[in-house]
Design an enzyme around this catalytic site. Sequence first.
Site, PDB file in Angstrom:
ATOM      1  CG  HIS A  17      41.954  38.920  51.731  1.00  0.00           C
ATOM      2  ND1 HIS A  17      42.314  38.316  50.603  1.00  0.00           N
ATOM      3  CD2 HIS A  17      40.513  38.555  51.664  1.00  0.00           C
ATOM      4  CE1 HIS A  17      41.530  37.580  49.971  1.00  0.00           C
ATOM      5  NE2 HIS A  17      40.084  37.882  50.528  1.00  0.00           N
ATOM      6  CE  LYS A  41      34.891  28.762  46.696  1.00  0.00           C
ATOM      7  NZ  LYS A  41      35.297  29.890  47.189  1.00  0.00           N
ATOM      8  NE  ARG A  90      35.336  41.860  45.709  1.00  0.00           N
ATOM      9  CZ  ARG A  90      35.665  40.459  45.295  1.00  0.00           C
ATOM     10  NH1 ARG A  90      36.633  40.450  44.692  1.00  0.00           N
ATOM     11  NH2 ARG A  90      34.553  39.710  45.198  1.00  0.00           N
ATOM     12  CB  SER A 128      41.618  35.335  45.918  1.00  0.00           C
ATOM     13  OG  SER A 128      41.917  35.748  47.072  1.00  0.00           O
TER      14      SER A 128
END
Length: 162
Positions: A17, A41, A90, A128
């Site tokens: 990040h 979440k 990514r 994460s």
Amino acid sequence: MRTAVYPGSFDPCTNGHMDVIKRASKLFDKVVVAVLVNNSKNPLFSVEKRVEMLKLVTGDLENVEITSFSGLLVDFMKKIDSQIIIKGIRAVSDFEYEFQMALTNQTLYEELETLFLHSSKEYMFLSSSIVKEIAKYGGCLNGLVPDNLIPIIKSRFENSKY
């Protein structure tokens, strides 16, 4: 002034990040890092704590602002008068999802553009979720997250049962 928004959960912020934030800060007059409030979440850290941690690690970047938002990203973008979204990519799997979101957002807000910044090669594997898994089992977080976040992240798991 060209303002770009880098939205995400940042739970927690990783060096991947930070790589995107630093690179975006060189491309735009202002970068707003927007922490998403997502009630569906179960985050490790509260929104307020994630904002606090991001402020801690971006304090030396003068044109970076940290905030949070809830609801639709396009509504937030309109509210702050920005038309540029930054998304870190990514792998191809990230691109498929983010491309779908970019098209959806542009359908809702025509003036919106999403710019994809690929991860630097040393962070292509990093997420994460991986950081949380390593921290959960007491693994080494050096090189994965900013150094000053390591004790904060580890403290969340000190008294937990696996």
